[in-house]
Design an enzyme around this catalytic site. Sequence first.
Site, PDB file in Angstrom:
ATOM      1  N   TYR A 190     -24.477 -11.728 -25.501  1.00 49.15           N
ATOM      2  CA  TYR A 190     -24.387 -10.697 -26.543  1.00 49.15           C
ATOM      3  C   TYR A 190     -23.657  -9.441 -26.059  1.00 49.15           C
ATOM      4  O   TYR A 190     -23.086  -8.715 -26.860  1.00 49.15           O
ATOM      5  CB  TYR A 190     -25.790 -10.278 -27.003  1.00 49.15           C
ATOM      6  CG  TYR A 190     -26.347 -11.087 -28.144  1.00 49.15           C
ATOM      7  CD1 TYR A 190     -26.553 -12.448 -28.011  1.00 49.15           C
ATOM      8  CD2 TYR A 190     -26.687 -10.487 -29.349  1.00 49.15           C
ATOM      9  CE1 TYR A 190     -27.080 -13.192 -29.052  1.00 49.15           C
ATOM     10  CE2 TYR A 190     -27.208 -11.216 -30.390  1.00 49.15           C
ATOM     11  CZ  TYR A 190     -27.408 -12.571 -30.240  1.00 49.15           C
ATOM     12  OH  TYR A 190     -27.934 -13.297 -31.281  1.00 49.15           O
TER      13      TYR A 190
ATOM     14  N   LYS B 110     -30.440 -23.668 -19.925  1.00 45.53           N
ATOM     15  CA  LYS B 110     -29.510 -24.805 -19.905  1.00 45.53           C
ATOM     16  C   LYS B 110     -29.019 -24.918 -18.463  1.00 45.53           C
ATOM     17  O   LYS B 110     -27.812 -24.904 -18.179  1.00 45.53           O
ATOM     18  CB  LYS B 110     -28.390 -24.513 -20.922  1.00 45.53           C
ATOM     19  CG  LYS B 110     -27.553 -25.690 -21.296  1.00 45.53           C
ATOM     20  CD  LYS B 110     -28.268 -26.752 -22.108  1.00 45.53           C
ATOM     21  CE  LYS B 110     -27.366 -27.976 -22.245  1.00 45.53           C
ATOM     22  NZ  LYS B 110     -28.062 -29.198 -22.669  1.00 45.53           N
TER      23      LYS B 110
ATOM     24  N   ASP C 250     -31.988 -27.939 -25.486  1.00 50.72           N
ATOM     25  CA  ASP C 250     -31.913 -29.020 -26.486  1.00 50.72           C
ATOM     26  C   ASP C 250     -33.263 -29.743 -26.617  1.00 50.72           C
ATOM     27  O   ASP C 250     -33.761 -29.987 -27.709  1.00 50.72           O
ATOM     28  CB  ASP C 250     -30.773 -30.004 -26.168  1.00 50.72           C
ATOM     29  CG  ASP C 250     -30.714 -30.425 -24.707  1.00 50.72           C
ATOM     30  OD1 ASP C 250     -31.516 -29.916 -23.889  1.00 50.72           O
ATOM     31  OD2 ASP C 250     -29.868 -31.277 -24.362  1.00 50.72           O
TER      32      ASP C 250
ATOM     33  N   ASP D  45     -32.739 -16.083 -29.746  1.00 50.33           N
ATOM     34  CA  ASP D  45     -32.382 -15.834 -31.142  1.00 50.33           C
ATOM     35  C   ASP D  45     -32.675 -17.089 -31.962  1.00 50.33           C
ATOM     36  O   ASP D  45     -33.277 -17.021 -33.041  1.00 50.33           O
ATOM     37  CB  ASP D  45     -30.890 -15.462 -31.223  1.00 50.33           C
ATOM     38  CG  ASP D  45     -30.471 -15.092 -32.630  1.00 50.33           C
ATOM     39  OD1 ASP D  45     -31.234 -14.389 -33.314  1.00 50.33           O
ATOM     40  OD2 ASP D  45     -29.373 -15.517 -33.051  1.00 50.33           O
TER      41      ASP D  45
ATOM     42  N   ASP E 245     -36.308 -17.948 -34.492  1.00 45.77           N
ATOM     43  CA  ASP E 245     -36.183 -18.319 -35.906  1.00 45.77           C
ATOM     44  C   ASP E 245     -36.873 -19.652 -36.161  1.00 45.77           C
ATOM     45  O   ASP E 245     -37.530 -19.844 -37.189  1.00 45.77           O
ATOM     46  CB  ASP E 245     -34.701 -18.436 -36.317  1.00 45.77           C
ATOM     47  CG  ASP E 245     -34.153 -17.134 -36.877  1.00 45.77           C
ATOM     48  OD1 ASP E 245     -34.784 -16.078 -36.653  1.00 45.77           O
ATOM     49  OD2 ASP E 245     -33.098 -17.158 -37.540  1.00 45.77           O
TER      50      ASP E 245
END
Length: 363
Positions: A145, A195, A227, A251, A255
Amino acid sequence: MHKKYKIAVLPGDGIGPEVMQETYKIINIIKKKFCINIQTLEYDIGGIAIDKHGTALPEKTLIGCKNSDAILLGSVGGPKWDILPSEKRPEIASLLPIRKYFNLFANLRLAILHKKLNYLSPLKKKNIQDGFNILCVRELTGGIYFSKPSEEVKNKKVHYAIDTSIYHKYEIQRIAKIAFDEALKRKCKVTSIDKANVLYTSKLWRKTIDEVSKNYPKVHLSHLYFDNAIMQIIKNPNQFDVILCPNLIGDVISDECGILTGSIGMLPSASINTKNFGLYEPAGGAAPDIQGKNIANPIAQILSFSMLINHSFKMTNISNLINIAIQKTLLKGFKTYDISNDKNFITTEQMGNEIVKSFIEEL
Ligand code: IPM
Ligand code: MN
Protein backbone atom coordinates in the site's frame (compact mmCIF):
# COMPACT_ATOMS: atom_id res chain seq x y z
CA MET A 1 -13.31 18.02 37.77
CA HIS A 2 -13.96 14.99 35.56
CA LYS A 3 -11.52 14.23 32.78
CA LYS A 4 -12.71 15.45 29.40
CA TYR A 5 -12.58 12.96 26.53
CA LYS A 6 -12.47 14.54 23.08
CA ILE A 7 -13.62 12.69 19.98
CA ALA A 8 -13.17 14.06 16.46
CA VAL A 9 -16.24 12.82 14.58
CA LEU A 10 -15.89 12.54 10.79
CA PRO A 11 -19.24 11.34 9.38
CA GLY A 12 -18.02 11.52 5.75
CA ASP A 13 -20.09 10.31 2.79
CA GLY A 14 -22.71 7.73 1.87
CA ILE A 15 -24.37 6.07 4.82
CA GLY A 16 -21.73 7.56 7.19
CA PRO A 17 -23.85 10.46 8.51
CA GLU A 18 -26.93 8.21 8.99
CA VAL A 19 -25.21 5.51 11.01
CA MET A 20 -23.29 8.16 12.96
CA GLN A 21 -26.61 9.64 14.06
CA GLU A 22 -27.49 6.34 15.74
CA THR A 23 -24.09 6.21 17.41
CA TYR A 24 -24.70 9.62 18.97
CA LYS A 25 -27.69 8.08 20.76
CA ILE A 26 -25.40 5.62 22.54
CA ILE A 27 -22.80 8.32 23.24
CA ASN A 28 -25.46 10.50 24.85
CA ILE A 29 -26.77 7.70 27.06
CA ILE A 30 -23.24 6.90 28.25
CA LYS A 31 -22.53 10.55 29.03
CA LYS A 32 -25.71 10.75 31.09
CA LYS A 33 -25.71 7.38 32.86
CA PHE A 34 -22.00 7.23 33.69
CA CYS A 35 -21.41 11.00 34.12
CA ILE A 36 -18.58 10.93 31.61
CA ASN A 37 -17.51 14.15 29.96
CA ILE A 38 -17.27 13.20 26.27
CA GLN A 39 -16.96 16.07 23.83
CA THR A 40 -17.64 15.42 20.15
CA LEU A 41 -16.59 17.84 17.41
CA GLU A 42 -17.43 17.20 13.75
CA TYR A 43 -15.10 17.71 10.78
CA ASP A 44 -15.38 17.04 7.04
CA ILE A 45 -13.58 14.22 5.29
CA GLY A 46 -13.79 12.45 1.93
CA GLY A 47 -16.10 13.53 -0.90
CA ILE A 48 -17.99 16.10 1.15
CA ALA A 49 -14.65 17.68 2.04
CA ILE A 50 -13.65 17.79 -1.65
CA ASP A 51 -16.93 19.57 -2.42
CA LYS A 52 -16.66 22.04 0.44
CA HIS A 53 -12.91 22.64 0.75
CA GLY A 54 -11.36 21.26 -2.45
CA THR A 55 -9.47 18.46 -0.68
CA ALA A 56 -10.45 15.10 0.82
CA LEU A 57 -8.46 15.68 4.00
CA PRO A 58 -8.53 19.40 4.89
CA GLU A 59 -5.96 20.91 7.26
CA LYS A 60 -8.76 21.85 9.67
CA THR A 61 -9.82 18.20 9.91
CA LEU A 62 -6.27 17.05 10.59
CA ILE A 63 -5.82 19.69 13.31
CA GLY A 64 -9.17 18.74 14.86
CA CYS A 65 -8.10 15.08 14.94
CA LYS A 66 -4.72 16.02 16.41
CA ASN A 67 -6.42 17.91 19.22
CA SER A 68 -8.65 14.95 20.06
CA ASP A 69 -8.13 11.73 22.02
CA ALA A 70 -9.60 9.58 19.25
CA ILE A 71 -11.25 9.74 15.82
CA LEU A 72 -14.65 8.26 14.99
CA LEU A 73 -15.11 7.99 11.23
CA GLY A 74 -18.21 7.10 9.20
CA SER A 75 -17.27 6.26 5.62
CA VAL A 76 -15.91 8.01 2.56
CA GLY A 77 -16.44 7.85 -1.20
CA GLY A 78 -19.23 7.54 -3.72
CA PRO A 79 -19.99 7.52 -7.46
CA LYS A 80 -19.97 11.33 -7.59
CA TRP A 81 -16.18 11.34 -7.06
CA ASP A 82 -15.36 8.18 -9.04
CA ILE A 83 -14.53 10.28 -12.10
CA LEU A 84 -11.55 11.83 -10.29
CA PRO A 85 -8.05 10.46 -10.97
CA SER A 86 -7.46 7.60 -8.55
CA GLU A 87 -5.02 9.45 -6.27
CA LYS A 88 -7.61 12.22 -5.74
CA ARG A 89 -10.50 9.84 -4.94
CA PRO A 90 -11.89 10.30 -1.41
CA GLU A 91 -10.80 6.84 -0.11
CA ILE A 92 -7.27 7.14 -1.41
CA ALA A 93 -6.79 10.84 -0.64
CA SER A 94 -8.17 10.70 2.90
CA LEU A 95 -8.01 7.21 4.45
CA LEU A 96 -4.47 6.32 3.42
CA PRO A 97 -2.86 9.66 4.42
CA ILE A 98 -4.70 9.83 7.76
CA ARG A 99 -3.48 6.29 8.61
CA LYS A 100 0.07 7.28 7.74
CA TYR A 101 -0.08 10.70 9.43
CA PHE A 102 -1.05 9.27 12.83
CA ASN A 103 1.07 6.15 12.35
CA LEU A 104 -1.99 3.91 12.76
CA PHE A 105 -0.08 0.74 11.97
CA ALA A 106 -2.40 -1.75 13.66
CA ASN A 107 -5.87 -2.43 12.30
CA LEU A 108 -8.14 -4.57 14.45
CA ARG A 109 -11.35 -5.93 12.92
CA LEU A 110 -13.64 -8.02 15.02
CA ALA A 111 -15.95 -10.57 13.37
CA ILE A 112 -18.33 -12.22 15.82
CA LEU A 113 -21.14 -14.64 15.02
CA HIS A 114 -23.25 -15.68 17.96
CA LYS A 115 -24.17 -19.38 17.74
CA LYS A 116 -27.88 -18.56 18.00
CA LEU A 117 -27.54 -16.15 15.09
CA ASN A 118 -25.75 -18.56 12.78
CA TYR A 119 -28.66 -18.44 10.33
CA LEU A 120 -27.43 -14.96 9.38
CA SER A 121 -24.22 -16.35 7.92
CA PRO A 122 -23.97 -17.37 4.25
CA LEU A 123 -22.16 -20.51 5.49
CA LYS A 124 -23.90 -23.87 5.97
CA LYS A 125 -25.22 -24.27 9.52
CA LYS A 126 -23.22 -27.46 10.08
CA ASN A 127 -19.98 -25.50 9.63
CA ILE A 128 -20.88 -22.85 12.19
CA GLN A 129 -22.77 -24.72 14.93
CA ASP A 130 -20.89 -22.84 17.63
CA GLY A 131 -20.63 -19.48 15.89
CA PHE A 132 -17.21 -17.83 15.89
CA ASN A 133 -15.25 -14.90 17.26
CA ILE A 134 -12.31 -13.83 15.09
CA LEU A 135 -10.06 -10.83 15.60
CA CYS A 136 -8.23 -9.85 12.40
CA VAL A 137 -5.06 -7.93 13.12
CA ARG A 138 -3.98 -6.25 9.89
CA GLU A 139 -0.73 -4.32 9.36
CA LEU A 140 -1.95 -0.97 8.03
CA THR A 141 0.88 1.42 7.15
CA GLY A 142 3.39 -0.74 5.29
CA GLY A 143 3.71 -3.29 2.51
CA ILE A 144 2.38 -2.83 -1.01
CA TYR A 145 0.00 0.00 0.00
CA PHE A 146 2.76 2.46 0.81
CA SER A 147 6.11 1.31 -0.65
CA LYS A 148 7.74 3.21 -3.50
CA PRO A 149 7.99 3.12 -6.47
CA SER A 150 4.29 2.83 -7.13
CA GLU A 151 3.26 4.34 -10.44
CA GLU A 152 2.39 3.92 -14.08
CA VAL A 153 5.34 4.56 -16.38
CA LYS A 154 4.64 5.53 -19.95
CA ASN A 155 7.12 6.84 -22.51
CA LYS A 156 8.14 6.14 -26.08
CA LYS A 157 9.86 2.90 -25.14
CA VAL A 158 7.81 1.34 -22.35
CA HIS A 159 4.41 1.29 -20.80
CA TYR A 160 4.06 -0.51 -17.50
CA ALA A 161 2.80 -0.09 -13.96
CA ILE A 162 4.71 -0.93 -10.81
CA ASP A 163 3.87 -1.41 -7.15
CA THR A 164 6.48 -2.24 -4.57
CA SER A 165 6.12 -4.13 -1.32
CA ILE A 166 8.60 -3.46 1.47
CA TYR A 167 8.35 -4.70 5.04
CA HIS A 168 10.89 -3.55 7.59
CA LYS A 169 11.58 -5.92 10.43
CA TYR A 170 10.47 -3.36 13.04
CA GLU A 171 7.12 -3.01 11.26
CA ILE A 172 6.55 -6.76 11.52
CA GLN A 173 7.72 -6.90 15.14
CA ARG A 174 5.35 -4.18 16.35
CA ILE A 175 2.25 -5.61 14.63
CA ALA A 176 3.14 -9.11 15.87
CA LYS A 177 3.33 -7.78 19.42
CA ILE A 178 -0.17 -6.30 19.10
CA ALA A 179 -1.54 -9.63 17.83
CA PHE A 180 0.07 -11.66 20.62
CA ASP A 181 -1.03 -9.18 23.30
CA GLU A 182 -4.62 -9.36 21.99
CA ALA A 183 -4.45 -13.18 21.91
CA LEU A 184 -3.50 -13.20 25.60
CA LYS A 185 -6.83 -11.47 26.35
CA ARG A 186 -8.68 -14.10 24.25
CA LYS A 187 -8.11 -17.78 23.42
CA CYS A 188 -4.31 -17.49 23.18
CA LYS A 189 -4.14 -18.52 19.54
CA VAL A 190 -2.52 -16.61 16.67
CA THR A 191 -2.68 -17.69 13.03
CA SER A 192 -0.36 -15.68 10.81
CA ILE A 193 -1.13 -15.52 7.11
CA ASP A 194 1.42 -14.93 4.37
CA LYS A 195 2.71 -16.15 1.04
CA ALA A 196 6.12 -17.24 2.31
CA ASN A 197 6.43 -19.92 -0.37
CA VAL A 198 6.82 -17.11 -2.94
CA LEU A 199 7.40 -13.64 -1.48
CA TYR A 200 10.49 -12.37 0.32
CA THR A 201 8.46 -9.94 2.42
CA SER A 202 6.48 -12.99 3.59
CA LYS A 203 9.62 -14.99 4.39
CA LEU A 204 10.84 -12.16 6.65
CA TRP A 205 7.31 -11.82 8.03
CA ARG A 206 7.20 -15.49 9.07
CA LYS A 207 10.73 -15.53 10.53
CA THR A 208 10.12 -12.36 12.54
CA ILE A 209 6.80 -13.56 13.91
CA ASP A 210 8.41 -16.83 15.00
CA GLU A 211 11.00 -14.76 16.89
CA VAL A 212 8.42 -12.51 18.59
CA SER A 213 6.36 -15.58 19.57
CA LYS A 214 9.23 -16.75 21.80
CA ASN A 215 8.25 -13.96 24.22
CA TYR A 216 4.72 -15.37 24.36
CA PRO A 217 5.04 -19.00 25.49
CA LYS A 218 1.32 -19.10 26.40
CA VAL A 219 0.18 -18.25 22.88
CA HIS A 220 -0.11 -20.98 20.26
CA LEU A 221 1.19 -19.77 16.90
CA SER A 222 0.57 -21.29 13.49
CA HIS A 223 1.20 -20.10 9.93
CA LEU A 224 -0.99 -20.51 6.87
CA TYR A 225 -0.48 -19.58 3.24
CA PHE A 226 -2.98 -17.00 2.06
CA ASP A 227 -4.71 -19.23 -0.53
CA ASN A 228 -5.17 -22.05 1.97
CA ALA A 229 -6.25 -19.64 4.73
CA ILE A 230 -9.13 -18.33 2.63
CA MET A 231 -10.42 -21.91 2.32
CA GLN A 232 -9.88 -22.83 5.97
CA ILE A 233 -11.81 -19.77 7.15
CA ILE A 234 -14.81 -20.76 5.02
CA LYS A 235 -14.59 -24.40 6.06
CA ASN A 236 -14.35 -23.85 9.80
CA PRO A 237 -14.12 -20.26 11.05
CA ASN A 238 -14.42 -21.35 14.66
CA GLN A 239 -10.90 -22.82 14.61
CA PHE A 240 -9.50 -19.25 14.51
CA ASP A 241 -8.93 -16.77 17.33
CA VAL A 242 -6.53 -13.99 16.26
CA ILE A 243 -5.58 -13.82 12.58
CA LEU A 244 -2.46 -11.76 11.84
CA CYS A 245 -1.91 -10.42 8.30
CA PRO A 246 0.18 -8.06 6.21
CA ASN A 247 -1.69 -5.06 4.77
CA LEU A 248 -3.14 -6.35 1.49
CA ILE A 249 -3.84 -9.85 2.78
CA GLY A 250 -5.60 -8.36 5.81
CA ASP A 251 -7.77 -6.21 3.55
CA VAL A 252 -9.11 -9.36 1.90
CA ILE A 253 -9.30 -11.62 4.95
CA SER A 254 -11.13 -9.05 7.07
CA ASP A 255 -13.84 -8.58 4.43
CA GLU A 256 -14.18 -12.36 4.21
CA CYS A 257 -14.58 -12.69 7.99
CA GLY A 258 -17.02 -9.77 7.93
CA ILE A 259 -19.41 -11.29 5.43
CA LEU A 260 -19.34 -14.63 7.28
CA THR A 261 -21.09 -12.89 10.19
CA GLY A 262 -23.98 -12.14 7.84
CA SER A 263 -23.16 -8.62 6.75
CA ILE A 264 -20.16 -6.38 6.31
CA GLY A 265 -22.43 -3.80 7.99
CA MET A 266 -21.63 -5.41 11.34
CA LEU A 267 -17.82 -5.32 11.11
CA PRO A 268 -16.15 -2.59 13.18
CA SER A 269 -12.52 -1.61 12.96
CA ALA A 270 -9.90 0.11 15.07
CA SER A 271 -6.71 1.55 13.60
CA ILE A 272 -4.35 2.33 16.43
CA ASN A 273 -0.81 3.51 17.14
CA THR A 274 1.42 2.91 20.14
CA LYS A 275 -0.03 5.86 22.10
CA ASN A 276 -3.58 4.48 22.45
CA PHE A 277 -4.64 6.98 19.82
CA GLY A 278 -6.86 5.54 17.15
CA LEU A 279 -9.23 5.94 14.27
CA TYR A 280 -12.39 3.86 14.55
CA GLU A 281 -14.59 3.15 11.55
CA PRO A 282 -16.87 0.51 10.02
CA ALA A 283 -14.85 -1.81 7.79
CA GLY A 284 -17.49 -1.67 5.04
CA GLY A 285 -17.68 1.24 2.66
CA ALA A 286 -20.01 4.19 2.09
CA ALA A 287 -22.70 1.98 0.46
CA PRO A 288 -24.01 4.79 -1.81
CA ASP A 289 -26.68 2.43 -3.24
CA ILE A 290 -28.60 2.52 0.05
CA GLN A 291 -27.64 6.05 1.13
CA GLY A 292 -30.49 8.22 2.41
CA LYS A 293 -32.97 5.32 2.54
CA ASN A 294 -32.84 4.82 6.31
CA ILE A 295 -32.04 1.12 5.81
CA ALA A 296 -28.29 0.98 6.55
CA ASN A 297 -27.13 -1.17 9.43
CA PRO A 298 -25.73 1.07 12.21
CA ILE A 299 -24.12 -1.85 14.08
CA ALA A 300 -20.60 -1.56 12.61
CA GLN A 301 -20.54 2.15 13.50
CA ILE A 302 -21.76 1.60 17.05
CA LEU A 303 -19.31 -1.28 17.53
CA SER A 304 -16.54 0.99 16.22
CA PHE A 305 -17.42 3.46 18.95
CA SER A 306 -17.34 0.57 21.42
CA MET A 307 -13.81 -0.28 20.26
CA LEU A 308 -12.91 3.40 20.66
CA ILE A 309 -13.86 3.60 24.30
CA ASN A 310 -12.22 0.24 24.93
CA HIS A 311 -8.85 0.90 23.30
CA SER A 312 -8.42 4.67 23.54
CA PHE A 313 -10.35 5.43 26.76
CA LYS A 314 -9.81 2.10 28.57
CA MET A 315 -13.53 1.91 29.46
CA THR A 316 -13.69 -1.83 28.87
CA ASN A 317 -16.77 -2.39 31.02
CA ILE A 318 -18.91 0.10 29.12
CA SER A 319 -17.57 -1.23 25.83
CA ASN A 320 -18.62 -4.75 26.84
CA LEU A 321 -22.09 -3.47 27.75
CA ILE A 322 -22.50 -1.99 24.27
CA ASN A 323 -21.41 -5.26 22.67
CA ILE A 324 -23.86 -7.22 24.82
CA ALA A 325 -26.67 -4.78 23.97
CA ILE A 326 -26.05 -5.33 20.25
CA GLN A 327 -26.03 -9.13 20.60
CA LYS A 328 -29.20 -8.92 22.64
CA THR A 329 -30.96 -6.74 20.06
CA LEU A 330 -30.09 -9.23 17.34
CA LEU A 331 -31.20 -12.13 19.52
CA LYS A 332 -34.54 -10.38 20.03
CA GLY A 333 -34.91 -10.85 16.27
CA PHE A 334 -34.46 -7.25 15.11
CA LYS A 335 -32.88 -7.07 11.67
CA THR A 336 -31.94 -4.34 9.26
CA TYR A 337 -32.33 -4.78 5.51
CA ASP A 338 -28.85 -6.26 4.98
CA ILE A 339 -29.40 -9.19 7.35
CA SER A 340 -33.06 -9.85 6.63
CA ASN A 341 -34.12 -12.28 3.91
CA ASP A 342 -37.70 -11.10 3.83
CA LYS A 343 -39.60 -7.81 4.11
CA ASN A 344 -39.45 -8.03 7.85
CA PHE A 345 -36.76 -5.48 8.64
CA ILE A 346 -36.49 -2.32 10.68
CA THR A 347 -34.98 1.04 9.74
CA THR A 348 -31.56 2.42 10.66
CA GLU A 349 -33.24 4.69 13.18
CA GLN A 350 -35.32 1.89 14.73
CA MET A 351 -32.24 -0.32 15.04
CA GLY A 352 -30.45 2.52 16.84
CA ASN A 353 -33.39 2.90 19.22
CA GLU A 354 -33.60 -0.86 19.89
CA ILE A 355 -29.87 -1.00 20.71
CA VAL A 356 -30.30 1.91 23.12
CA LYS A 357 -33.24 0.07 24.73
CA SER A 358 -31.21 -3.14 25.14
CA PHE A 359 -28.30 -1.10 26.51
CA ILE A 360 -30.47 0.52 29.17
CA GLU A 361 -31.83 -2.92 30.13
CA GLU A 362 -28.24 -4.00 30.87
CA LEU A 363 -27.55 -1.12 33.28
C1 IPM B 1 -10.45 -0.71 3.94
C2 IPM B 1 -10.64 -0.17 2.55
C3 IPM B 1 -9.41 0.65 2.17
C4 IPM B 1 -8.22 -0.28 2.20
C5 IPM B 1 -9.52 1.35 0.80
C6 IPM B 1 -10.80 2.13 0.65
C7 IPM B 1 -8.33 2.23 0.54
O1 IPM B 1 -10.90 -1.19 1.66
O2 IPM B 1 -10.36 0.11 4.88
O3 IPM B 1 -10.40 -1.92 4.11
O4 IPM B 1 -7.94 -0.97 1.19
O5 IPM B 1 -7.54 -0.32 3.22
MN1 MN C 1 -11.07 -3.18 2.58
